[in-house]
Design a protein around this motif. Structure first.
Motif, PDB file in Angstrom:
ATOM      1  N   GLU A   1      10.483   2.793  -6.786  1.00  0.00           N
ATOM      2  CA  GLU A   1      12.232   2.671  -6.543  1.00  0.00           C
ATOM      3  C   GLU A   1      12.589   3.402  -5.794  1.00  0.00           C
ATOM      4  O   GLU A   1      13.809   2.870  -4.828  1.00  0.00           O
ATOM      5  CB  GLU A   1      12.665   2.968  -8.261  1.00  0.00           C
ATOM      6  N   ARG A   2      12.607   4.633  -5.076  1.00  0.00           N
ATOM      7  CA  ARG A   2      12.952   5.158  -4.055  1.00  0.00           C
ATOM      8  C   ARG A   2      13.349   4.081  -2.478  1.00  0.00           C
ATOM      9  O   ARG A   2      14.240   4.393  -1.567  1.00  0.00           O
ATOM     10  CB  ARG A   2      12.941   6.669  -3.975  1.00  0.00           C
ATOM     11  N   GLU A   3      11.921   3.888  -2.578  1.00  0.00           N
ATOM     12  CA  GLU A   3      11.531   3.319  -1.806  1.00  0.00           C
ATOM     13  C   GLU A   3      12.827   1.705  -1.309  1.00  0.00           C
ATOM     14  O   GLU A   3      12.777   1.585  -0.234  1.00  0.00           O
ATOM     15  CB  GLU A   3      10.497   3.441  -1.378  1.00  0.00           C
ATOM     16  N   LEU A   4      12.728   1.299  -2.401  1.00  0.00           N
ATOM     17  CA  LEU A   4      13.190   0.497  -2.323  1.00  0.00           C
ATOM     18  C   LEU A   4      14.686  -0.225  -2.301  1.00  0.00           C
ATOM     19  O   LEU A   4      15.444  -0.543  -1.792  1.00  0.00           O
ATOM     20  CB  LEU A   4      13.021  -0.533  -3.810  1.00  0.00           C
ATOM     21  N   TYR A   5      15.696   1.798  -3.082  1.00  0.00           N
ATOM     22  CA  TYR A   5      17.196   1.955  -2.892  1.00  0.00           C
ATOM     23  C   TYR A   5      17.119   1.902  -1.617  1.00  0.00           C
ATOM     24  O   TYR A   5      18.366   1.208  -1.150  1.00  0.00           O
ATOM     25  CB  TYR A   5      17.301   3.349  -3.562  1.00  0.00           C
TER      26      TYR A   5
ATOM     27  N   ALA B   1       0.813  -3.165 -11.500  1.00  0.00           N
ATOM     28  CA  ALA B   1       2.043  -3.461 -11.773  1.00  0.00           C
ATOM     29  C   ALA B   1       3.327  -2.877 -11.133  1.00  0.00           C
ATOM     30  O   ALA B   1       4.491  -3.555 -11.224  1.00  0.00           O
ATOM     31  CB  ALA B   1       2.408  -2.582 -13.352  1.00  0.00           C
ATOM     32  N   GLN B   2       3.124  -1.524 -10.572  1.00  0.00           N
ATOM     33  CA  GLN B   2       3.924  -1.369  -9.520  1.00  0.00           C
ATOM     34  C   GLN B   2       3.828  -1.925  -8.496  1.00  0.00           C
ATOM     35  O   GLN B   2       5.237  -2.341  -8.319  1.00  0.00           O
ATOM     36  CB  GLN B   2       4.144   0.198  -8.934  1.00  0.00           C
ATOM     37  N   GLN B   3       3.208  -2.833  -7.903  1.00  0.00           N
ATOM     38  CA  GLN B   3       2.996  -3.748  -6.786  1.00  0.00           C
ATOM     39  C   GLN B   3       4.170  -4.701  -7.595  1.00  0.00           C
ATOM     40  O   GLN B   3       4.296  -5.420  -6.608  1.00  0.00           O
ATOM     41  CB  GLN B   3       1.946  -3.369  -6.072  1.00  0.00           C
ATOM     42  N   GLN B   4       3.574  -5.834  -8.492  1.00  0.00           N
ATOM     43  CA  GLN B   4       4.031  -7.225  -8.643  1.00  0.00           C
ATOM     44  C   GLN B   4       5.780  -6.694  -9.075  1.00  0.00           C
ATOM     45  O   GLN B   4       6.416  -7.543  -8.962  1.00  0.00           O
ATOM     46  CB  GLN B   4       3.624  -7.068 -10.550  1.00  0.00           C
TER      47      GLN B   4
ATOM     48  N   THR C   1       0.795  -1.310  -0.599  1.00  0.00           N
ATOM     49  CA  THR C   1       0.325   0.544  -0.280  1.00  0.00           C
ATOM     50  C   THR C   1       0.658   1.723   0.025  1.00  0.00           C
ATOM     51  O   THR C   1       0.141   2.340  -0.322  1.00  0.00           O
ATOM     52  CB  THR C   1      -0.892   0.246   1.226  1.00  0.00           C
ATOM     53  N   SER C   2       2.205   1.087   0.251  1.00  0.00           N
ATOM     54  CA  SER C   2       3.138   2.535   0.472  1.00  0.00           C
ATOM     55  C   SER C   2       3.707   2.753  -1.150  1.00  0.00           C
ATOM     56  O   SER C   2       4.747   3.640  -1.539  1.00  0.00           O
ATOM     57  CB  SER C   2       4.125   2.081   1.210  1.00  0.00           C
ATOM     58  N   VAL C   3       3.269   1.552  -2.160  1.00  0.00           N
ATOM     59  CA  VAL C   3       3.793   0.893  -3.363  1.00  0.00           C
ATOM     60  C   VAL C   3       3.393   2.441  -4.654  1.00  0.00           C
ATOM     61  O   VAL C   3       1.982   2.459  -4.331  1.00  0.00           O
ATOM     62  CB  VAL C   3       3.785  -0.115  -4.003  1.00  0.00           C
ATOM     63  N   GLY C   4       3.757   3.234  -4.899  1.00  0.00           N
ATOM     64  CA  GLY C   4       2.734   4.327  -5.630  1.00  0.00           C
ATOM     65  C   GLY C   4       4.328   4.111  -7.298  1.00  0.00           C
ATOM     66  O   GLY C   4       5.024   3.913  -6.831  1.00  0.00           O
ATOM     67  N   LYS C   5       4.076   5.904  -7.390  1.00  0.00           N
ATOM     68  CA  LYS C   5       4.827   6.467  -8.605  1.00  0.00           C
ATOM     69  C   LYS C   5       6.636   6.150  -8.223  1.00  0.00           C
ATOM     70  O   LYS C   5       6.879   6.088  -9.136  1.00  0.00           O
ATOM     71  CB  LYS C   5       4.540   7.756  -9.273  1.00  0.00           C
TER      72      LYS C   5
END
Length: 255
Positions: free
Chosen positions: A74-78, A107-110, A67-71
């Motif tokens: 990628e910054r979060e995953l870094y 798509a971003q969540q996947q 639920t924190s996955v948005g546009k």
């Protein structure tokens, strides 16, 4: 009777007034080990602070909640990747797919889940999966990534017997929480067919409090209510449920 809460947001804002007291109540209830899933960059500091204050009881994961996955996921995953390289964590998580609140970022969540599945393999850590209204979508990606080394848990499992079987065949555990105590939670149709070796207990606090606390703030000290319900459904002694699920959690998370 010693219990492990395999999924608890004890660092959450809802516990700010009485976090230490809630952890003390947990210990008095036999909940000696609590595994904390991360949400996103905003939860890391308070989660790690909670672990530092209670190093014998609280253990942190590192991941990005769907639920924190948005546009800008990628910054979060870094940050997730950076933290995984800095110090030990119990697991990658919680991560997965959530189609209950918003389907627009599927798509971003996947993609975020694919990346975190690879991080789990790279760091040889279990992965903790959130699958709200998205069991099939999540399991499909796990199946694609499974190379024999992936392990983890489908947390807050409340699916069908067929979904339980699929998760277990993928080499994963099932996290059982307060939903098991709900009248129409569905666990009575699934759990009796499962062995204890496939189960972890969890609260997912502050959410999903078990009966008779349903609708109130959940906390780890309520975990014995889940253990008793699982024992009832499996026709086992609650002490055996506590012993086996705690052993499962300690082995999975290397505690």
């Amino acid at each position: 009777m010693l219990l492990t809460d395999s999924h608890a947001h004890i660092y959450a804002e809802q516990f700010k007034p009485d976090r230490d007291a809630a952890l003390e109540r947990a210990a008095l209830a036999g909940v000696t080990t609590i595994v904390m899933p991360n949400i996103d960059h905003t939860s890391i500091d308070v989660m790690l602070e909670t672990e530092a204050r209670h190093p014998q009881q609280c253990f942190a994961m590192m991941g990005l909640h769907p639920t924190s996955v948005g546009k800008h996921f990628e910054r979060e995953l870094y940050q997730v990747e950076e933290w995984l390289g800095k110090r030990p964590f119990a697991a990658v998580g919680e991560c997965g797919i959530d189609l209950y609140w918003d389907k627009s970022f599927l798509a971003q969540q996947q993609e975020a889940l694919r990346i975190q599945l690879n991080l789990a393999k790279k760091h040889q850590l279990p992965i903790v999966l959130h699958t709200r209204d998205a069991f099939q979508e999540t399991a499909d990606l796990v199946e694609q990534a499974q190379d024999g080394t992936l392990r983890g848990v489908f947390h807050c499992f409340s699916g069908t017997p067929e979904e339980a079987e699929r998760a277990i065949k993928l080499g994963f555990m099932l996290g059982i929480g307060g939903v098991a105590t709900f009248k129409n939670g569905g666990s009575d149709k699934v759990l009796p067919g499962l062995g204890l070796e496939h189960l972890l207990l969890e609260t997912d606090c502050p959410y999903l409090a078990p009966v008779p606390h349903r609708g109130k703030r959940n906390e780890p000290s309520y975990l014995p209510l889940v253990a008793h319900r699982v024992a009832e459904l499996l026709q086992k002694d609650v002490e055996e449920v506590a012993e086996v699920t705690t052993r499962n959690a300690r082995e999975l998370f290397n505690l």
